[in-house]
Design a protein around this motif. Sequence first.
Motif, PDB file in Angstrom:
ATOM      1  N   ARG A  33     -28.354  25.521  34.876  1.00 59.60           N
ATOM      2  CA  ARG A  33     -29.772  25.849  34.743  1.00 59.60           C
ATOM      3  C   ARG A  33     -30.558  25.111  35.823  1.00 59.60           C
ATOM      4  O   ARG A  33     -30.420  23.894  36.001  1.00 59.60           O
ATOM      5  N   VAL A  35     -33.534  23.206  37.303  1.00 61.94           N
ATOM      6  CA  VAL A  35     -34.642  22.411  36.755  1.00 61.94           C
ATOM      7  C   VAL A  35     -35.642  21.999  37.836  1.00 61.94           C
ATOM      8  O   VAL A  35     -36.742  21.562  37.517  1.00 61.94           O
ATOM      9  N   TYR A  60     -30.146  20.687  39.014  1.00 62.46           N
ATOM     10  CA  TYR A  60     -29.731  21.502  37.872  1.00 62.46           C
ATOM     11  C   TYR A  60     -29.162  20.650  36.747  1.00 62.46           C
ATOM     12  O   TYR A  60     -28.854  19.464  36.910  1.00 62.46           O
ATOM     13  N   VAL A  63     -25.199  24.179  31.904  1.00 66.27           N
ATOM     14  CA  VAL A  63     -25.647  25.024  30.804  1.00 66.27           C
ATOM     15  C   VAL A  63     -24.962  24.648  29.498  1.00 66.27           C
ATOM     16  O   VAL A  63     -25.574  24.628  28.427  1.00 66.27           O
ATOM     17  N   ILE A  89     -37.464  27.998  38.237  1.00 65.15           N
ATOM     18  CA  ILE A  89     -37.086  27.005  37.237  1.00 65.15           C
ATOM     19  C   ILE A  89     -36.632  27.735  35.966  1.00 65.15           C
ATOM     20  O   ILE A  89     -37.224  28.722  35.550  1.00 65.15           O
ATOM     21  N   ASN A  90     -35.563  27.249  35.378  1.00 64.34           N
ATOM     22  CA  ASN A  90     -34.970  27.779  34.143  1.00 64.34           C
ATOM     23  C   ASN A  90     -34.177  29.069  34.345  1.00 64.34           C
ATOM     24  O   ASN A  90     -33.702  29.651  33.378  1.00 64.34           O
ATOM     25  N   GLU A  91     -34.006  29.502  35.579  1.00 63.89           N
ATOM     26  CA  GLU A  91     -33.055  30.580  35.821  1.00 63.89           C
ATOM     27  C   GLU A  91     -31.651  29.998  35.943  1.00 63.89           C
ATOM     28  O   GLU A  91     -31.469  28.801  36.215  1.00 63.89           O
ATOM     29  N   ALA A 128     -35.207  33.845  33.676  1.00 66.81           N
ATOM     30  CA  ALA A 128     -35.159  32.510  33.100  1.00 66.81           C
ATOM     31  C   ALA A 128     -34.770  32.575  31.627  1.00 66.81           C
ATOM     32  O   ALA A 128     -35.106  33.524  30.914  1.00 66.81           O
ATOM     33  N   PRO A 130     -34.772  30.367  28.010  1.00 68.03           N
ATOM     34  CA  PRO A 130     -35.254  29.174  27.317  1.00 68.03           C
ATOM     35  C   PRO A 130     -34.098  28.390  26.729  1.00 68.03           C
ATOM     36  O   PRO A 130     -33.075  28.954  26.336  1.00 68.03           O
ATOM     37  N   ASN A 131     -34.236  27.082  26.671  1.00 68.62           N
ATOM     38  CA  ASN A 131     -33.193  26.242  26.078  1.00 68.62           C
ATOM     39  C   ASN A 131     -32.961  26.614  24.619  1.00 68.62           C
ATOM     40  O   ASN A 131     -33.901  26.756  23.845  1.00 68.62           O
ATOM     41  N   ILE A 161     -42.121  30.276  29.163  1.00 69.50           N
ATOM     42  CA  ILE A 161     -41.098  29.472  29.814  1.00 69.50           C
ATOM     43  C   ILE A 161     -41.680  28.909  31.108  1.00 69.50           C
ATOM     44  O   ILE A 161     -42.345  29.630  31.853  1.00 69.50           O
ATOM     45  N   LEU A 163     -41.656  28.262  34.745  1.00 68.72           N
ATOM     46  CA  LEU A 163     -40.943  28.925  35.835  1.00 68.72           C
ATOM     47  C   LEU A 163     -41.184  28.264  37.180  1.00 68.72           C
ATOM     48  O   LEU A 163     -40.508  28.600  38.153  1.00 68.72           O
TER      49      LEU A 163
END
Length: 410
Positions: A33, A35, A60, A63, A89-91, A128, A130-131, A161, A163
């Motif tokens: 992921r 960050v 990153y 995951v 971010i978050n992709e 992206a 989400p956690n 999210i 991004l």
Amino acid sequence: MAEFVYGLAGLNEVVSSLPTNKSSGGTGFTPVRVVDIVLNGDHPRFKEVGEWNGIGTIFYLNVTDPTTQEISYNSAKPAFPNIKQFPLINEIVYLFTLPLPNSQEEYNSVGNYYFTPINIWNSQHHNAVPNGLVADEEQSSDYQQTQAGNVRRVQDEGTEIFLGDTFVEEPDIHPLLPFEGDLIYEGRWGNSIRFGSTVTGSSNDWSVTGSNGDPITIIRNGQNPNIPTDGWVPTVENINGDLSSIYLTSTQKLPLQASSTNYNSYSSNLPTTPNQFAGKQLILNSGRLVFNTTTDHLLLTSKKSINLNAIEGTYIDTPNVVLNSTSIKLGSKDAAESLMLGDKTVTLLNDVLTQLISVVNDLGQLAAKPIIGGVAPDPKLIATTARAKIKLTNSKNKLNTLLSKQNKTI
């Protein structure tokens, strides 16, 4: 002692000697992921990643187990030098290992590189995740369960999210609907390039008509803002609704709504209206078109005619205009009155006025002579000839002012 192979020639040997990644099934590819990412010189880790050589470097977390990793040491560079598709971010991206620049001197000098973002949601806008998918109740309504698994269905202003610092999610950016054989490149904001062909017999709203399978290329920047369907539903290009577009056709007919199709200046061989022409053409359609040259000419040539068609008017601002033509008609295509040559007309009028002045002068002198044969001088005729002489002389003196200082003809 085995001889080491340095550089890219030893790529296979280096990679095969590295431990396999259990989280990716031993394939050597690791999903992570994003960050953080370095995109400009203002990033606090700009110097650390190599300044401009490090543009696109991501930081990153793994995951599968993000809590066991230190973000400070997890970085990777983009794999492709010519295609810049940096993640948000978050992709999620896949990592793999390749030699670093100093691998020519250090045999085991390798580092992480990453592919373009994984197409989690089949969305060109963002992918992206989400956690926890999905722990936040505010986000849970944007993700639904279908037979295919979790799908992203944004019903409000966004998925909440994070991004990036400047990226603002637009939930109504539609993906392009593909047709068989298409090659499509899509940006995140409704800009796209389609290398496609005419598709006949399709139930989709594809307004391009022509011979099936003939090539067409469409460059679009900004999709139609009035698409009635939800943002995740694919759409097709709309030449009249999209913000700016370029169409390169082969046999197609396009439903372009031209701003004006007034061809009254033509007496024959009228141009085919844009929405009726079928064949090879290039169409630029936007709110404004600017053609500008900085060092050389702007040349417009045509096998037939060049039509300038405008609702409000046509204006030319230039220090020099030359029209080289065997026939020029002003005011109407039926104009039949001939224009006069200014210099020759002035010369002719000058000769006429000179003669008239001479006649009036002689007549005035004759009218003022003493009584001859019982005829007395005529005061009225004397005054009339005097006034006529003044007017004729003034008119003669003004002849040259009638000539244009700018416009010439032959």
